[in-house]
Enzyme design. Structure first.
Site, PDB file in Angstrom:
ATOM      1  CD  GLU A  33      48.647  31.831  -3.006  1.00 27.66           C
ATOM      2  OE1 GLU A  33      49.150  30.536  -2.770  1.00 27.66           O
ATOM      3  OE2 GLU A  33      47.765  32.114  -3.530  1.00 27.66           O
ATOM      4  CE1 TYR A 116      52.419  29.676  -5.876  1.00 32.10           C
ATOM      5  CE2 TYR A 116      52.116  29.558  -3.457  1.00 32.10           C
ATOM      6  CZ  TYR A 116      51.550  29.676  -4.746  1.00 32.10           C
ATOM      7  OH  TYR A 116      50.232  29.646  -4.969  1.00 32.10           O
ATOM      8  CG  ASP A 134      51.660  25.627  -7.908  1.00 32.03           C
ATOM      9  OD1 ASP A 134      51.849  25.630  -8.913  1.00 32.03           O
ATOM     10  OD2 ASP A 134      50.630  25.592  -7.210  1.00 32.03           O
TER      11      ASP A 134
END
Length: 349
Positions: A33, A116, A134
């Site tokens: 991520e 996020y 996102d």
DNA sequence: AAGTCGGGGCT
DNA sequence: AGCCCAGACTT
């Protein structure tokens, strides 16, 4: 069938096979991520492979030096991500005994982890009901529901987060989050999405109103600053050169570069000659110089255009702090410098 | 709320 | 060349 079911069905038929989708290990999920922030899968994937190979556990990453981490990150951009990645790895390894926080609220406290990423790791690794928002989610929701609130406004951020939180599948948050992002990435693309094959095309507000190309709405564009860089590519008879570390705040912090003189305009050779580089950089040595590139090399960042000249400085012997040219590729450098090193044939000297 | 922080891709 | 894409942090 509702939005949620159409989406997850589409996902099970269309999802790409990606390495971080075969694990629930929070270290791998978190690493993927961070790499994928502001970065597309195509660009980030090879970096992910390199990182897990080099650092199979959070302890391996924590025990690396920042310079090693930056070297592995070289070319990916937004280098604060790499510095924060390393900081958080050390925190998890040494303060938390290698155990990642297992919920949204605690994940959010980690350096480099915002709303996020905390939602993504909490949902994917720990199955917490935390909705991700996102760039893909903004696009899918603004189109499907015809929402014109700017996605980068304070109101928009709150509105889309709330909507995503209402939509998320409470039974399988991990699948729902990945489904809506994957859908945005490969079906509901920014440009020219193929809406004729879209499973949501009968109920998509933007499609009905011919608004696909105008959504999502985004506020303003940043004004671009122009800067003029003169890099001093020093070479002595012993095949040594000079590199300096960018320690100050601003772009490329903690990466290396050739000694840099910034000017307020593009310098001619005569103007360059008037610079006092002999005292400031070269320890009073005599030198010859030539210009590598006649036309400025323009390196574009999102908010700065760097008009760049590489000056080749040849001298008999550089100061002690010089490094061997053949060691140069060990240092983390910006793409602008890396491209020059690749193009410039040091062996011809 | 506005500005900073990379690099790649498309046209 | 110009335009678009995509999160976290700082000011």
């Amino acid at each position: 069938m509702d939005f949620k079911n159409k989406l997850t069905n589409w996902y099970s038929d269309n999802k790409r096979s990606l390495p971080w989708r075969n694990t629930k290990n929070p270290y791998y999920i978190w690493l993927s991520e961070i790499i994928l922030q502001q970065t597309q899968v195509k660009q980030g994937l090879p970096y992910y492979e390199d990182f897990i190979k080099q650092y199979p556990t959070v302890f391996d990453l924590a025990n690396a030096s920042e310079e090693e981490v930056l070297k592995l990150w070289q070319g990916l951009g937004y280098y604060s991500r790499a510095r924060n990645l390393h900081t958080t790895a050390k925190h998890v390894a040494f303060e938390l005994d290698g155990r990642f926080p297992n919920n949204y609220k605690d994940l959010l406290k980690l350096k480099g982890v915002g709303d996020y990423t905390a939602s993504a790791v909490a949902s994917i690794a720990f199955n917490e009901v935390a909705a991700v928002v996102d760039g893909n989610v903004y696009r899918v929701l603004s189109r499907y529901y015809g929402i014109i609130t700017p996605i980068n406004s304070t109101d928009g951020i709150k509105e889309f987060k709330k909507l995503a939180s209402n939509l998320i599948d409470k039974e399988q948050p991990a699948t729902f989050n990945q489904a809506i992002m994957e859908f945005g990435a490969t079906q509901c693309k920014p440009k020219n999405p193929n809406c004729t094959i879209c499973p949501l095309n009968e109920s998509c507000m933007a499609l009905q109103k011919n608004m696909i190309e105008f959504l999502p709405v985004k506020l303003k564009k940043t004004k671009v600053k122009t800067r003029f860089f003169n890099f001093l590519v020093c070479i002595d008879n012993n095949k040594n050169t000079l590199l300096e570390k960018r320690t100050s705040k601003g772009i490329w912090q903690n990466l290396y570069q050739f000694p840099l003189i910034e000017s307020n305009k593009s310098l001619s050779s005569e103007e360059f000659h008037l610079l006092n580089i002999k005292d400031s950089v070269l320890d009073n040595l005599n030198f010859d110089y030539s210009l590598y590139n006649i036309e400025d090399i323009v390196h574009k960042l999102s908010h700065q255009h760097l008009y760049t000249k590489f000056w080749i400085i040849e001298t008999k012997e550089l100061p002690k702090k010089s490094i061997a040219i053949k060691e140069i590729k060990k240092y983390p450098v910006p793409v602008l410098i890396s491209s020059f090193i690749d193009a410039f044939n040091f062996n011809d000297l």
